[in-house]
Design a protein around this motif. Structure first.
Motif, PDB file in Angstrom:
ATOM      1  N   LEU A 161       7.180  -4.109  -4.480  1.00 41.11           N
ATOM      2  CA  LEU A 161       8.527  -3.528  -4.570  1.00 41.11           C
ATOM      3  C   LEU A 161       9.565  -4.519  -5.078  1.00 41.11           C
ATOM      4  O   LEU A 161      10.578  -4.108  -5.643  1.00 41.11           O
ATOM      5  N   GLY A 162       9.318  -5.792  -4.875  1.00 42.09           N
ATOM      6  CA  GLY A 162      10.251  -6.802  -5.363  1.00 42.09           C
ATOM      7  C   GLY A 162      11.660  -6.572  -4.880  1.00 42.09           C
ATOM      8  O   GLY A 162      11.921  -6.484  -3.689  1.00 42.09           O
ATOM      9  N   PHE A 163      12.582  -6.433  -5.830  1.00 44.09           N
ATOM     10  CA  PHE A 163      13.992  -6.304  -5.502  1.00 44.09           C
ATOM     11  C   PHE A 163      14.469  -4.855  -5.441  1.00 44.09           C
ATOM     12  O   PHE A 163      15.669  -4.590  -5.506  1.00 44.09           O
ATOM     13  N   ALA A 164      13.542  -3.917  -5.310  1.00 43.17           N
ATOM     14  CA  ALA A 164      13.959  -2.514  -5.153  1.00 43.17           C
ATOM     15  C   ALA A 164      14.872  -2.415  -3.943  1.00 43.17           C
ATOM     16  O   ALA A 164      14.729  -3.143  -2.967  1.00 43.17           O
ATOM     17  N   ILE A 165      15.832  -1.510  -4.012  1.00 39.34           N
ATOM     18  CA  ILE A 165      16.799  -1.341  -2.930  1.00 39.34           C
ATOM     19  C   ILE A 165      16.320  -0.224  -2.015  1.00 39.34           C
ATOM     20  O   ILE A 165      15.923   0.844  -2.469  1.00 39.34           O
ATOM     21  N   ALA A 166      16.382  -0.494  -0.711  1.00 37.77           N
ATOM     22  CA  ALA A 166      15.968   0.506   0.273  1.00 37.77           C
ATOM     23  C   ALA A 166      16.930   1.688   0.252  1.00 37.77           C
ATOM     24  O   ALA A 166      18.143   1.519   0.136  1.00 37.77           O
TER      25      ALA A 166
ATOM     26  N   ILE B  44      11.422  -0.169   7.829  1.00 35.80           N
ATOM     27  CA  ILE B  44      11.116   0.470   9.113  1.00 35.80           C
ATOM     28  C   ILE B  44       9.845  -0.124   9.699  1.00 35.80           C
ATOM     29  O   ILE B  44       9.770  -0.403  10.904  1.00 35.80           O
ATOM     30  N   GLU B  45       8.834  -0.335   8.885  1.00 36.30           N
ATOM     31  CA  GLU B  45       7.591  -0.949   9.345  1.00 36.30           C
ATOM     32  C   GLU B  45       7.848  -2.351   9.889  1.00 36.30           C
ATOM     33  O   GLU B  45       7.275  -2.748  10.908  1.00 36.30           O
ATOM     34  N   GLU B  46       8.705  -3.106   9.219  1.00 31.04           N
ATOM     35  CA  GLU B  46       9.037  -4.457   9.677  1.00 31.04           C
ATOM     36  C   GLU B  46       9.738  -4.403  11.037  1.00 31.04           C
ATOM     37  O   GLU B  46       9.409  -5.170  11.944  1.00 31.04           O
ATOM     38  N   ALA B  47      10.695  -3.496  11.182  1.00 30.08           N
ATOM     39  CA  ALA B  47      11.403  -3.367  12.461  1.00 30.08           C
ATOM     40  C   ALA B  47      10.441  -2.914  13.554  1.00 30.08           C
ATOM     41  O   ALA B  47      10.476  -3.430  14.688  1.00 30.08           O
ATOM     42  N   TYR B  48       9.566  -1.986  13.234  1.00 33.03           N
ATOM     43  CA  TYR B  48       8.583  -1.491  14.193  1.00 33.03           C
ATOM     44  C   TYR B  48       7.661  -2.627  14.641  1.00 33.03           C
ATOM     45  O   TYR B  48       7.378  -2.784  15.837  1.00 33.03           O
ATOM     46  N   ALA B  49       7.206  -3.433  13.703  1.00 37.00           N
ATOM     47  CA  ALA B  49       6.343  -4.566  14.034  1.00 37.00           C
ATOM     48  C   ALA B  49       7.086  -5.571  14.914  1.00 37.00           C
ATOM     49  O   ALA B  49       6.509  -6.119  15.862  1.00 37.00           O
TER      50      ALA B  49
ATOM     51  N   SER C  94      12.638   3.545  -3.772  1.00 34.23           N
ATOM     52  CA  SER C  94      13.630   3.271  -2.727  1.00 34.23           C
ATOM     53  C   SER C  94      13.157   3.769  -1.367  1.00 34.23           C
ATOM     54  O   SER C  94      13.428   3.149  -0.337  1.00 34.23           O
ATOM     55  N   LEU C  95      12.409   4.870  -1.349  1.00 33.87           N
ATOM     56  CA  LEU C  95      11.838   5.348  -0.083  1.00 33.87           C
ATOM     57  C   LEU C  95      10.779   4.380   0.429  1.00 33.87           C
ATOM     58  O   LEU C  95      10.687   4.117   1.633  1.00 33.87           O
ATOM     59  N   ALA C  96       9.972   3.844  -0.477  1.00 35.32           N
ATOM     60  CA  ALA C  96       8.952   2.873  -0.074  1.00 35.32           C
ATOM     61  C   ALA C  96       9.612   1.622   0.505  1.00 35.32           C
ATOM     62  O   ALA C  96       9.129   1.055   1.496  1.00 35.32           O
ATOM     63  N   LYS C  97      10.707   1.204  -0.080  1.00 44.25           N
ATOM     64  CA  LYS C  97      11.420   0.031   0.434  1.00 44.25           C
ATOM     65  C   LYS C  97      11.983   0.319   1.823  1.00 44.25           C
ATOM     66  O   LYS C  97      11.942  -0.519   2.713  1.00 44.25           O
TER      67      LYS C  97
END
Length: 125
Positions: free
Chosen positions: A16-21, A64-69, A56-59
């Motif tokens: 994703l690189g610099f894609a915006i969430a 969310i995955e990072e926060a969940y972890a 942007s959805l993937a970002k």
């Protein structure tokens, strides 16, 4: 639901690189773009908007995955410390640890407090 592994999260971040969430409004726009792109006779622009929305959805998913972890790791760390007798952590300690690692629950506390107050006034608690 199986959470993504740390390796999967790193790989996704690299792709994703610099894609915006996506912010909440962008989520709705992206879903609308997917819907339009999936219709018969969709034009190339609709498909392009859907593809950009997917990034942007993937970002957002990655965030969310990072926060969940982070939440899972923090809970596990405190629980193991308690189980091994190294400390006696409680929910206030958990909240402080989550805040320390960037998980801010202040808005959630306000909502929970409002709900508890309403339940108390109705005699439910």
């Amino acid at each position: 639901m199986n959470p993504m592994t740390a390796e999967q999260r790193r790989e996704l971040q690299n792709v994703l690189g610099f894609a915006i969430a996506a912010d909440p409004d962008a989520v709705f726009r992206a879903v609308g773009a997917f819907h339009r792109a999936g219709q018969i006779g969709a034009d190339r622009a609709a498909v392009t908007r859907a593809a950009v929305g997917a990034l942007s959805l993937a970002k957002r998913l990655l965030a969310i995955e990072e926060a969940y972890a982070t939440v899972r790791t923090t809970i596990a760390r405190l629980e193991i410390a308690n189980a091994r007798g190294h400390d006696d952590y409680n929910l206030r300690d958990l909240a402080a640890e989550l805040e320390r690692v960037g998980i801010d629950l202040k808005d959630d506390y306000d909502i929970a407090d409002d709900l508890a107050r309403a339940a108390e006034s109705e005699g439910l608690l």
